[in-house]
Write an enzyme that holds these catalytic residues in place. Structure first.
Site, mmCIF file in Angstrom:
data_model
loop_
_atom_site.group_PDB
_atom_site.id
_atom_site.type_symbol
_atom_site.label_atom_id
_atom_site.label_comp_id
_atom_site.label_asym_id
_atom_site.label_seq_id
_atom_site.Cartn_x
_atom_site.Cartn_y
_atom_site.Cartn_z
ATOM 1 N N SER A 94 -12.449 -2.407 4.434
ATOM 2 C CA SER A 94 -11.035 -2.503 4.072
ATOM 3 C C SER A 94 -10.336 -3.733 4.646
ATOM 4 O O SER A 94 -9.317 -4.160 4.127
ATOM 5 C CB SER A 94 -10.296 -1.246 4.538
ATOM 6 O OG SER A 94 -10.534 -1.037 5.917
ATOM 7 N N HIS B 17 -5.103 -1.806 10.235
ATOM 8 C CA HIS B 17 -5.218 -3.167 9.684
ATOM 9 C C HIS B 17 -4.111 -4.091 10.146
ATOM 10 O O HIS B 17 -2.948 -3.692 10.202
ATOM 11 C CB HIS B 17 -5.241 -3.091 8.152
ATOM 12 C CG HIS B 17 -6.315 -2.193 7.653
ATOM 13 N ND1 HIS B 17 -6.079 -0.919 7.209
ATOM 14 C CD2 HIS B 17 -7.652 -2.374 7.566
ATOM 15 C CE1 HIS B 17 -7.223 -0.347 6.861
ATOM 16 N NE2 HIS B 17 -8.199 -1.214 7.076
ATOM 17 N N ASP C 267 -0.776 -0.968 9.235
ATOM 18 C CA ASP C 267 -0.971 0.486 9.225
ATOM 19 C C ASP C 267 -1.738 0.856 10.499
ATOM 20 O O ASP C 267 -1.745 0.091 11.463
ATOM 21 C CB ASP C 267 -1.655 0.953 7.926
ATOM 22 C CG ASP C 267 -3.076 0.414 7.794
ATOM 23 O OD1 ASP C 267 -3.614 -0.173 8.760
ATOM 24 O OD2 ASP C 267 -3.669 0.582 6.699
#
Ligand SMILES: *[C@@H]1O[C@H](CO)[C@@H](O)[C@H](O)[C@H]1NC(C)=O
Ligand SMILES: *[C@@H]1O[C@H](CO)[C@@H](O)[C@H](O)[C@H]1NC(C)=O
Ligand SMILES: *[C@@H]1O[C@H](CO)[C@@H](O)[C@H](O)[C@H]1NC(C)=O
Ligand SMILES: *[C@@H]1O[C@H](CO)[C@@H](O)[C@H](O)[C@H]1NC(C)=O
Ligand SMILES: *[C@@H]1O[C@H](CO)[C@@H](O)[C@H](O)[C@H]1NC(C)=O
Length: 363
Positions: free
Chosen positions: A41, A330, A327
């Site tokens: 991600s 990240h 978040d």
């Protein structure tokens, strides 16, 4: 003579490349003709959008500072690999797999990264579908066949040797495998030290396969300090006054510590390739020295408690450049940009071993 032959090959290669993408070119040529991205991600730019998974980011407030809004990037703006692409001189970010196929733009490279993906195939399964590193390598094999159909074998082989490859994998093998004993057995099978060895051995085989597919300039991105991510702080309720979760950091450092010998081994055994290690722990340290003080304890967005991604249309901080994390996991745009800049031109010798990405591109 040998020199002439190789430079005329290069000319042939570059002219077919320019022909293919001349419609899209604006500025000077990038330093390398193509850039292939493997990862999770941290690098994903929409490969998970149509998968059956909870690990998605194609909704606000993700992309709040990205031109055009949410895309499936797990941050407010461009990602770390987006900034690397710009530093390499590309005039556009590298497209995700589907988008590259749709636009027939894969000769410039492809971003295969997928949220929740790992070195191990089972990693992240509890969260839904994801494209594991093995599966990403399968997609790369498929793309290479497409390139061969356009350029032919010789030009394709030369092209693949000239590209930059970044590989950023392993965090989920800890966050969404080893440290989730209720869903995965690995922590009962291995001590943290054994797990690091098992993981890096598998990683080594995958990287050698990438080499077999023609990669000759490969940057391995080391793991960041997982135990300092806000999601892990809240999950393991770091109420001790401790800054980070030590057992998580100790485990990822055991993994990182094996990457340097891995790079040495690959470089001595694959003499016509260059592998390099980008040390994200060192770079985070270098980066914090060059940024204003940031809030590192809480995320900028309101998160889904169980998984740490942003709540769809949830609250978001106004001053995003004052936070390290967008978040629960990240980094914000400001941190990603700074980390990319240092990966490209290292600030200290410990940031990249032996080469930074700029040096890798020049080889
Ligand atoms: C790929 O990128 C495009 C353009 O940003 C986006 O529309 C798409 O949702 C992304 N993902 C997939 C799987 O197509
Ligand atoms: C809190 O401190 C105790 C004792 O030092 C330690 O065993 C425990 O793992 C710590 N908790 C966290 C979340 O670090
Ligand atoms: C070097 O590569 C060859 C061929 O892949 C392999 O058989 C050999 O074990 C490798 N040697 C080392 C020291 O890694
Ligand atoms: C270098 O790469 C070529 C393929 O591009 C391969 O045929 C050759 O065996 C390689 N040499 C070494 C020493 O690895
Ligand atoms: C970060 O850098 C400082 C000096 O700039 C050094 O004292 C410290 O040990 C570094 N920490 C890590 C984790 O590299």
């Amino acid at each position: 003579m040998a020199f002439l032959r190789s430079s005329s090959r290069k000319l042939l290669l570059f002219s077919s490349f320019f022909l293919l993408c001349s419609q899209n070119r604006v500025l000077g040529a990038p330093q390398v003709p193509c850039y292939f991205i493997f990862g999770d991600s941290f690098s994903d730019n929409g490969n998970n959008n149509n998968l059956a998974t909870v690990v998605k980011s194609n909704y606000l407030p993700y992309g709040i500072d990205f031109p055009g809004g949410p895309t499936g990037r797990f941050t407010n703006g461009p990602t770390y690999v987006d900034f690397i692409a710009l530093l390499l001189g590309f005039d556009r970010y590298i497209r995700n797999f589907t988008d590259a196929l749709t636009n027939q733009d894969f000769v410039r490279g492809v971003n295969y990264a997928s949220g929740a993906a790992g070195i191990r195939d089972e990693t992240g399964f509890r969260l839904g579908d994801r494209i594991s590193f093995n599966h990403q390598l399968g997609r790369h094999f498929y793309i290479i066949a497409k390139i061969r159909a356009i350029l032919g074998d010789r030009a394709t082989n030369l092209l693949l040797n000239e590209c930059i490859y970044t590989v950023e994998m392993g965090t989920n093998d800890y966050a969404n495998n080893y440290f989730m004993p209720q869903f995965y057995p690995t922590s009962r099978l291995y001590t943290p030290q054994q797990f690091a060895v098992v993981l890096v051995n598998q990683y080594a085989r995958q990287l050698m396969y990438l080499y077999d597919l023609g990669a000759r300039k490969v940057a391995i991105i080391g793991l960041g300090l997982l135990g300092c991510a806000p999601q892990e702080l809240s999950k393991f309720s770091a109420s001790n006054g401790s800054t980070c979760i030590k057992k998580l950091n100790d485990a990822v450092i055991m993994f990182n510590d094996q990457l340097r010998p891995l790079v040495q081994r690959l470089n001595s055994n694959r003499t016509n390739a260059t592998f390099t290690l980008i040390d994200m722990v060192s770079i985070a340290n270098s980066s914090s020295a060059s940024l204003p003080p940031l809030d590192t304890r809480v995320p900028c967005c309101e998160t889904i408690t169980s998984i740490g991604t942003c709540k769809p249309n949830g609250a978001v901080c106004a001053n995003r450049d004052s936070y390290a994390y967008f978040d629960g996991y990240h980094s914000t745009r400001i941190v990603s940009q700074s980390m990319a800049a240092i990966s490209y031109d290292k600030a200290r010798p410990s940031d990249a071993y032996p080469y930074d990405i700029h040096q890798l591109a020049m080889m």
